[in-house]
Each structure stands twice: as C-alpha cells, then as structure tokens.
Motif scaffolding. Structure first.
Motif, PDB file in Angstrom:
ATOM      1  N   ASP A 150       3.974   1.658  14.894  1.00  0.00           N
ATOM      2  CA  ASP A 150       3.210   0.462  14.542  1.00  0.00           C
ATOM      3  C   ASP A 150       3.159  -0.537  15.694  1.00  0.00           C
ATOM      4  OD1 ASP A 150       2.785   1.521  12.036  1.00  0.00           O
ATOM      5  OD2 ASP A 150       4.362   0.342  11.055  1.00  0.00           O
ATOM      6  N   LEU A 151       4.259  -0.628  16.450  1.00  0.00           N
ATOM      7  CA  LEU A 151       4.332  -1.588  17.539  1.00  0.00           C
ATOM      8  C   LEU A 151       3.789  -1.036  18.857  1.00  0.00           C
ATOM      9  CD1 LEU A 151       7.891  -3.044  16.792  1.00  0.00           C
ATOM     10  CD2 LEU A 151       5.721  -4.259  16.546  1.00  0.00           C
ATOM     11  N   GLY A 152       3.487   0.261  18.876  1.00  0.00           N
ATOM     12  CA  GLY A 152       3.011   0.875  20.110  1.00  0.00           C
ATOM     13  C   GLY A 152       4.101   1.083  21.141  1.00  0.00           C
ATOM     14  N   TRP A 153       5.352   1.197  20.681  1.00  0.00           N
ATOM     15  CA  TRP A 153       6.482   1.407  21.576  1.00  0.00           C
ATOM     16  C   TRP A 153       6.639   2.887  21.922  1.00  0.00           C
ATOM     17  CZ3 TRP A 153      11.345  -1.726  19.602  1.00  0.00           C
ATOM     18  CH2 TRP A 153      11.047  -3.091  19.613  1.00  0.00           C
ATOM     19  N   VAL A 154       7.496   3.122  22.911  1.00  0.00           N
ATOM     20  CA  VAL A 154       7.944   4.473  23.250  1.00  0.00           C
ATOM     21  C   VAL A 154       9.325   4.683  22.630  1.00  0.00           C
ATOM     22  CG1 VAL A 154       8.615   6.047  25.101  1.00  0.00           C
ATOM     23  CG2 VAL A 154       6.648   4.515  25.408  1.00  0.00           C
TER      24      VAL A 154
ATOM     25  N   GLY B   5      12.791  19.568  14.927  1.00  0.00           N
ATOM     26  CA  GLY B   5      11.412  19.886  14.563  1.00  0.00           C
ATOM     27  C   GLY B   5      11.017  19.274  13.231  1.00  0.00           C
ATOM     28  N   LYS B   6      11.934  19.291  12.267  1.00  0.00           N
ATOM     29  CA  LYS B   6      11.637  18.727  10.946  1.00  0.00           C
ATOM     30  C   LYS B   6      11.519  17.209  11.003  1.00  0.00           C
ATOM     31  CE  LYS B   6      13.761  22.519   8.342  1.00  0.00           C
ATOM     32  NZ  LYS B   6      14.902  22.928   7.478  1.00  0.00           N
ATOM     33  N   LEU B   7      12.380  16.561  11.801  1.00  0.00           N
ATOM     34  CA  LEU B   7      12.293  15.107  11.934  1.00  0.00           C
ATOM     35  C   LEU B   7      10.965  14.687  12.551  1.00  0.00           C
ATOM     36  CD1 LEU B   7      15.848  14.041  13.186  1.00  0.00           C
ATOM     37  CD2 LEU B   7      14.861  13.601  10.933  1.00  0.00           C
ATOM     38  N   LEU B   8      10.587  15.353  13.638  1.00  0.00           N
ATOM     39  CA  LEU B   8       9.339  14.997  14.304  1.00  0.00           C
ATOM     40  C   LEU B   8       8.139  15.342  13.429  1.00  0.00           C
ATOM     41  CD1 LEU B   8      10.111  16.098  17.977  1.00  0.00           C
ATOM     42  CD2 LEU B   8      10.401  13.844  16.918  1.00  0.00           C
ATOM     43  N   SER B   9       8.226  16.448  12.717  1.00  0.00           N
ATOM     44  CA  SER B   9       7.136  16.830  11.822  1.00  0.00           C
ATOM     45  C   SER B   9       6.970  15.812  10.692  1.00  0.00           C
ATOM     46  CB  SER B   9       7.395  18.216  11.245  1.00  0.00           C
ATOM     47  OG  SER B   9       6.329  18.624  10.416  1.00  0.00           O
ATOM     48  N   LEU B  10       8.082  15.260  10.223  1.00  0.00           N
ATOM     49  CA  LEU B  10       8.030  14.240   9.181  1.00  0.00           C
ATOM     50  C   LEU B  10       7.210  13.038   9.653  1.00  0.00           C
ATOM     51  CD1 LEU B  10       9.126  13.293   6.383  1.00  0.00           C
ATOM     52  CD2 LEU B  10      11.080  12.339   7.614  1.00  0.00           C
ATOM     53  N   LEU B  11       7.453  12.614  10.895  1.00  0.00           N
ATOM     54  CA  LEU B  11       6.677  11.500  11.446  1.00  0.00           C
ATOM     55  C   LEU B  11       5.220  11.895  11.631  1.00  0.00           C
ATOM     56  CD1 LEU B  11       9.112  10.077  14.167  1.00  0.00           C
ATOM     57  CD2 LEU B  11       8.775   9.267  11.826  1.00  0.00           C
ATOM     58  N   ASP B  12       5.006  13.054  12.213  1.00  0.00           N
ATOM     59  CA  ASP B  12       3.645  13.487  12.508  1.00  0.00           C
ATOM     60  C   ASP B  12       2.822  13.664  11.229  1.00  0.00           C
ATOM     61  OD1 ASP B  12       1.740  14.770  14.656  1.00  0.00           O
ATOM     62  OD2 ASP B  12       1.774  16.190  12.978  1.00  0.00           O
ATOM     63  N   TYR B  13       3.443  14.199  10.205  1.00  0.00           N
ATOM     64  CA  TYR B  13       2.732  14.447   8.946  1.00  0.00           C
ATOM     65  C   TYR B  13       2.201  13.150   8.346  1.00  0.00           C
ATOM     66  CZ  TYR B  13       1.659  16.453   4.393  1.00  0.00           C
ATOM     67  OH  TYR B  13       1.009  16.865   3.262  1.00  0.00           O
ATOM     68  N   HIS B  14       2.978  12.083   8.527  1.00  0.00           N
ATOM     69  CA  HIS B  14       2.576  10.780   7.986  1.00  0.00           C
ATOM     70  C   HIS B  14       1.826   9.945   9.028  1.00  0.00           C
ATOM     71  CE1 HIS B  14       4.662  11.181   4.136  1.00  0.00           C
ATOM     72  NE2 HIS B  14       5.664  11.743   4.794  1.00  0.00           N
TER      73      HIS B  14
ATOM     74  N   MET C 289       3.832   9.268  14.375  1.00  0.00           N
ATOM     75  CA  MET C 289       4.549   9.789  15.533  1.00  0.00           C
ATOM     76  C   MET C 289       4.241   8.916  16.749  1.00  0.00           C
ATOM     77  SD  MET C 289       6.429  12.471  16.561  1.00  0.00           S
ATOM     78  CE  MET C 289       6.883  13.199  18.124  1.00  0.00           C
ATOM     79  N   PRO C 290       5.229   8.167  17.252  1.00  0.00           N
ATOM     80  CA  PRO C 290       4.986   7.333  18.430  1.00  0.00           C
ATOM     81  C   PRO C 290       5.058   8.160  19.713  1.00  0.00           C
ATOM     82  CG  PRO C 290       7.262   7.121  17.770  1.00  0.00           C
ATOM     83  CD  PRO C 290       6.620   8.064  16.773  1.00  0.00           C
TER      84      PRO C 290
ATOM     85  N   LEU D  17      16.170   6.761   7.591  1.00  0.00           N
ATOM     86  CA  LEU D  17      16.212   5.724   8.621  1.00  0.00           C
ATOM     87  C   LEU D  17      15.430   6.170   9.853  1.00  0.00           C
ATOM     88  CD1 LEU D  17      17.254   2.956   9.436  1.00  0.00           C
ATOM     89  CD2 LEU D  17      19.283   4.065  10.387  1.00  0.00           C
ATOM     90  N   PHE D  18      15.532   7.449  10.224  1.00  0.00           N
ATOM     91  CA  PHE D  18      14.752   7.957  11.351  1.00  0.00           C
ATOM     92  C   PHE D  18      13.258   7.796  11.082  1.00  0.00           C
ATOM     93  CE2 PHE D  18      12.486  11.144  13.785  1.00  0.00           C
ATOM     94  CZ  PHE D  18      13.080  11.056  15.041  1.00  0.00           C
ATOM     95  N   GLN D  19      12.853   8.099   9.867  1.00  0.00           N
ATOM     96  CA  GLN D  19      11.443   7.937   9.512  1.00  0.00           C
ATOM     97  C   GLN D  19      11.022   6.479   9.646  1.00  0.00           C
ATOM     98  OE1 GLN D  19      10.472   9.369   5.582  1.00  0.00           O
ATOM     99  NE2 GLN D  19       8.261   9.182   5.909  1.00  0.00           N
ATOM    100  N   TYR D  20      11.877   5.571   9.201  1.00  0.00           N
ATOM    101  CA  TYR D  20      11.575   4.142   9.339  1.00  0.00           C
ATOM    102  C   TYR D  20      11.470   3.745  10.817  1.00  0.00           C
ATOM    103  CZ  TYR D  20      12.625  -0.791   9.928  1.00  0.00           C
ATOM    104  OH  TYR D  20      12.602  -2.097  10.353  1.00  0.00           O
ATOM    105  N   LEU D  21      12.438   4.169  11.629  1.00  0.00           N
ATOM    106  CA  LEU D  21      12.439   3.810  13.047  1.00  0.00           C
ATOM    107  C   LEU D  21      11.208   4.360  13.759  1.00  0.00           C
ATOM    108  CD1 LEU D  21      16.215   4.449  13.881  1.00  0.00           C
ATOM    109  CD2 LEU D  21      15.101   2.231  13.603  1.00  0.00           C
ATOM    110  N   GLY D  22      10.842   5.602  13.448  1.00  0.00           N
ATOM    111  CA  GLY D  22       9.647   6.180  14.040  1.00  0.00           C
ATOM    112  C   GLY D  22       8.395   5.413  13.669  1.00  0.00           C
ATOM    113  N   GLN D  23       8.292   5.044  12.402  1.00  0.00           N
ATOM    114  CA  GLN D  23       7.132   4.287  11.937  1.00  0.00           C
ATOM    115  C   GLN D  23       7.038   2.936  12.637  1.00  0.00           C
ATOM    116  OE1 GLN D  23       4.744   5.158   9.058  1.00  0.00           O
ATOM    117  NE2 GLN D  23       3.731   3.691  10.440  1.00  0.00           N
TER     118      GLN D  23
END
Length: 469
Positions: A290-294, A332-341, A344-345, A280-286
């Motif tokens: 995509d929307l250009g939010w913070v 670190g792992k959560l943020l890296s998951l977003l960044d890797y794909h 990362m907003p 769910l965190f990965q979905y929320l980050g994506q």
C-alpha cells in the motif's frame, strides 16, 4: 610476472574487466540501501579518537577474526586500550589470507588514509601514527567519511518504536547524503520469544496510546508506526526470518487467540506461533504494498549460538552462524498468499545459507509482475558470510542463470562501520571481472553500449530507480 597486490587493476584479470571498471563502475555514486550505521552518529558528525575506535569498535567481522587468531576478549570487546586492540588486530591480519577482510582491511587503509603498508606487527606503529595524525585533523568525521566515498544515499535499520529524531534533524540540514530509515519488524514478528515480544508490545501500546489486546488493535498501532516512518522518508522494511513459518489454517481469529495467550504469559504451540506469524506476514506485506515500499526478507541466521558468550557480551557480537532448515515450501506459500490478494510489494530475498541461492533465485522468478516495473522480486546481494569473492560470484552467476541479471539492484554494506564503503568497490571490481571474463571468452558480445549499460545499471541506476532514491 607476479602481479602487485592491490594495485589499480586489483581483481580485474582481463583488459575488458579493467576497461569496464575504470570507465563505467569506479566513479558512480553509492546507494547503500541496507546498513546498520547510526543516524545519531551521522547527525552529530561523530569524530573518532583513534583508528582503532573508527575501525574496530563496531565490526563483529573483525571480532570473529581476532577470536579465531586466539586473541583474548580483553583486546576485542574488553577494556584494553585502543592501541592494544590495534596491536592485536595488526597481529591477526597476516593470518587472514582467503578471508575477505584481508582485502577489505588493506583497501580501507588505502582508500581512506592513503596507507599502502601491509598490515602486520612490524608495521603496526607506523600505521597507527599515520592514521591517527589524519584522524586528529580535518576530513575524518562520520559525515566526511561518507562524502569521501561518494555515498549518495543510505538506509539505516531502525526499530519501529524509534522516534527517528536524528533522521528528522538530518533532513533539516544541508548534508548532501540522503539518510533514510528502514522499518525493521523482527521484534513484533517473533512472538515465540515471549518475554521480549510482550515487552515490545507494551512499549508500542504506550507509544501509540492504544490498548493492544486484540490483533485489530495491534494492526492499528502498527499502522500509526508505518505512517510515521513513511512521513520520515522510509521506503523500505526489513524482516529477519530465522525459519520460514506458514500455516494453512491461519485466520484472524487464530492470530487473535495466539496474541491473547502470549500477552497473558501463556505458552504457545508451534501451530499457534505459525498461525500468528502467517497473518502478521500478510499484514506486513499488504502495508508495504500500500505504501509502495520495498520489503526485504533476510532468511537463515542461527543467532547467538554460543550461550555463554551471549550471556557475557549480548547479541550481535559475532557468535551467529548459518542455519540449514528447509525454506522453499513455506516461503512459496507466504509469497503466494500476498500475490493471490494482489498485495505483493517489491521484495528482496536474501539467504544466509548459499545452498538456498537457487531456491530464492527460482522463487523470485515465480512472482515477477509488471505492477512495479522490472525486477520486482530480487535475489538479494551476497549477504553476511557470503559477501566474499566466491559468494559474490556465486550470487551473480545464480541470478544470471535463473533471472535477469541486468536488473539487479547491486551491493550493500550491511555494516556498522563508516570505514566499510570500499566493499562497494570490491563488489564492482568482482562484477566487472566476471562480465569481462564472459566477454573475453566470447560468451557475451563485446558491445560497448550493452556493457556500459549493464555495469552502470547494476552498480547504481537500478537501485536508484527501484528504491525511488
């Protein structure tokens, strides 16, 4: 020679600090990008029946202080009259030396009402009369209080299920202050609070007219709510992480299984909870990307620790504390998951436990990128129990030591009170005093252009650019 209390140079201990504040910080507009004000109160331009109603009705900082002074709950959140509550507050303030509320309370009386008397039992009646005479007149409604403090824009905190009707109505008025919603995702994230989670999903299902029984249908329903918020001007989300979850083995199939069990009322293991939250965190980050939010992450609250008082008064009534769980590896792992794909907003990291300032300061530095411009990942402002002088200085020094202080997006109120805006002034004075001290010690050059830009950017322009406000 003794310095006067709360004069024009309050908290400004050097000539350089005084110059920086009065020349560059004092008159800048306020962008309050995180608070808990009511859009309904703003739209309806709420008027207050008394200074106690305006000042004491919604602020759990006040309530905690009064409890610490031995005041009975009857005079805090109970049925006592406004005057009785105000009396008890005036009797409490003299004992708050060292607490930021001693400063805030006197600043609020001065800035809004022109009252310079010390708050105490002896002055209670006089202050009561002076403030209420003004409240009964013109200039003290919710909108007028915001305009009086030069608030340019503010972002409320909103359940994703909200219809945002008052934000929509406000956007149709000529009110000068921009009032925008924030997508607060806690309820959908906290699957471990099973009953509340299931009830929330049922409401989401009804609102979106979708049958939610799989992770894909949950995402589909949330997509609709993200789009709805975006259409209503939302540009920020917020997620409170009591602890930071992560699972290396999380797949959509795992998250789907956890969701199905939760909706069926079956207990989940810690592993299943973490698998669901990771996906769910990965979905929320994506979605934020995509929307250009913070995306804001508030980490480390031990909520409602007093069970008896929670049952008596409910949540968010002043009984939370700081948690001390370890956060670095999973975050670190959560943020890296977003960044890797490449999802990362822009992200702001807040920690309630000051022990984690350096953790988040270095974590922010590990995920900077140019795709959203400078300062993409921020060490958030001193938050909640930390928004006092020492906490603000600690946060600024941490950011200065580890990051790019000149790109910091500045302060917020995180408040439910319309009288809380002098907290921005409080921050600006502390900032100018710190920078002024560095200049006077020869640790920063006495360069007018450099200092003007640093102060004005941190107080206003960085936030305006970062949040596209």
């Amino acid at each position: 020679m003794k310095k006067p209390f709360l004069d024009q140079h309050f908290l400004l201990h050097t000539p350089t600090a005084q110059h920086l504040y009065h020349s560059y910080a004092k008159d800048l507009p306020i962008i309050d990008y995180h608070n808990h004000l009511s859009a309904q109160d703003i739209y309806q331009d709420n008027h207050y029946r008394s200074i106690a109603d305006a000042w004491l009705s919604h602020d759990h900082y006040v309530w905690r202080a009064m409890r610490g002074n031995g005041i009975d709950e009857h005079y805090i959140t109970g049925a006592a009259s406004d005057y009785e509550k105000f009396q008890k507050w005036c009797a409490t303030v003299p004992y708050l030396a060292g607490n930021p509320f001693y400063h805030w309370a006197h600043m609020e009386l001065q800035r809004y009402f022109g009252v310079t008397d010390l708050i105490c039992t002896e002055n209670c009646d006089k202050i009561w009369r002076q403030c209420n005479e003004q409240i009964d007149g013109d200039g003290f409604s919710a909108r007028q209080l915001l305009e009086r403090m030069n608030v340019e824009s503010l972002c409320t905190t909103d359940d994703p299920l909200s219809d945002l009707r008052y934000h929509r109505h406000l956007a149709e008025t000529d009110f000068a202050v921009k009032v925008l919603p924030t997508f607060r995702a806690d309820d959908i994230f906290n699957i471990d609070n099973s009953k509340k989670f299931v009830n929330w999903v049922a409401k989401l299902s009804s609102l979106t007219d979708l049958r939610i029984n799989k992770i894909e249908s949950l995402y589909q329903a949330l997509d609709l709510r993200f789009d709805y918020f975006h259409e209503h001007g939302c540009r920020l989300s917020d997620l409170g992480l009591k602890t930071v979850p992560y699972s290396d083995s999380s797949t959509l199939k795992d998250a789907d299984r956890a969701l199905s069990k939760a909706l069926a009322g079956q207990p989940l293991s810690d592993k299943e909870i973490n698998q669901f939250k990771t996906k769910l965190f990965q979905y929320l980050g994506q979605k934020n990307y995509d929307l250009g939010w913070v995306m804001q992450l508030h980490i480390g609250v031990l909520q409602d620790t007093n069970q008896r008082r929670f049952e008596q008064l409910g949540g968010a009534t002043g009984f939370s504390a700081i948690d001390d769980t370890c956060i670095a590896q999973n975050l670190g792992k959560l943020l890296s998951l977003l960044d890797y794909h490449r999802a990362m907003p822009k992200t702001i990291l807040y920690c309630l436990n000051p022990k984690d300032n350096y953790v988040l300061g270095t974590m922010a530095g590990a995920f900077q990128d140019s795709d959203f411009g400078p300062g993409k990942v921020q060490l958030g402002a001193a938050w909640w129990f930390n928004d006092q002088k020492d906490g603000i200085v600690n946060q600024l020094k941490t950011l200065g030591n580890l990051g790019v202080l000149g790109r910091f997006v500045g302060m917020l109120t995180d408040s439910r009170s319309f009288l809380s805006y002098p907290r921005h002034e409080y921050f600006r004075r502390i900032l100018c005093n710190l920078i002024g001290e560095w200049v006077e010690l020869g640790e920063l050059p006495d360069n007018e252009a450099l200092l003007k830009r640093m102060i004005s950017d941190i107080c206003y322009y960085n936030a305006k650019s970062y949040f596209s406000l």
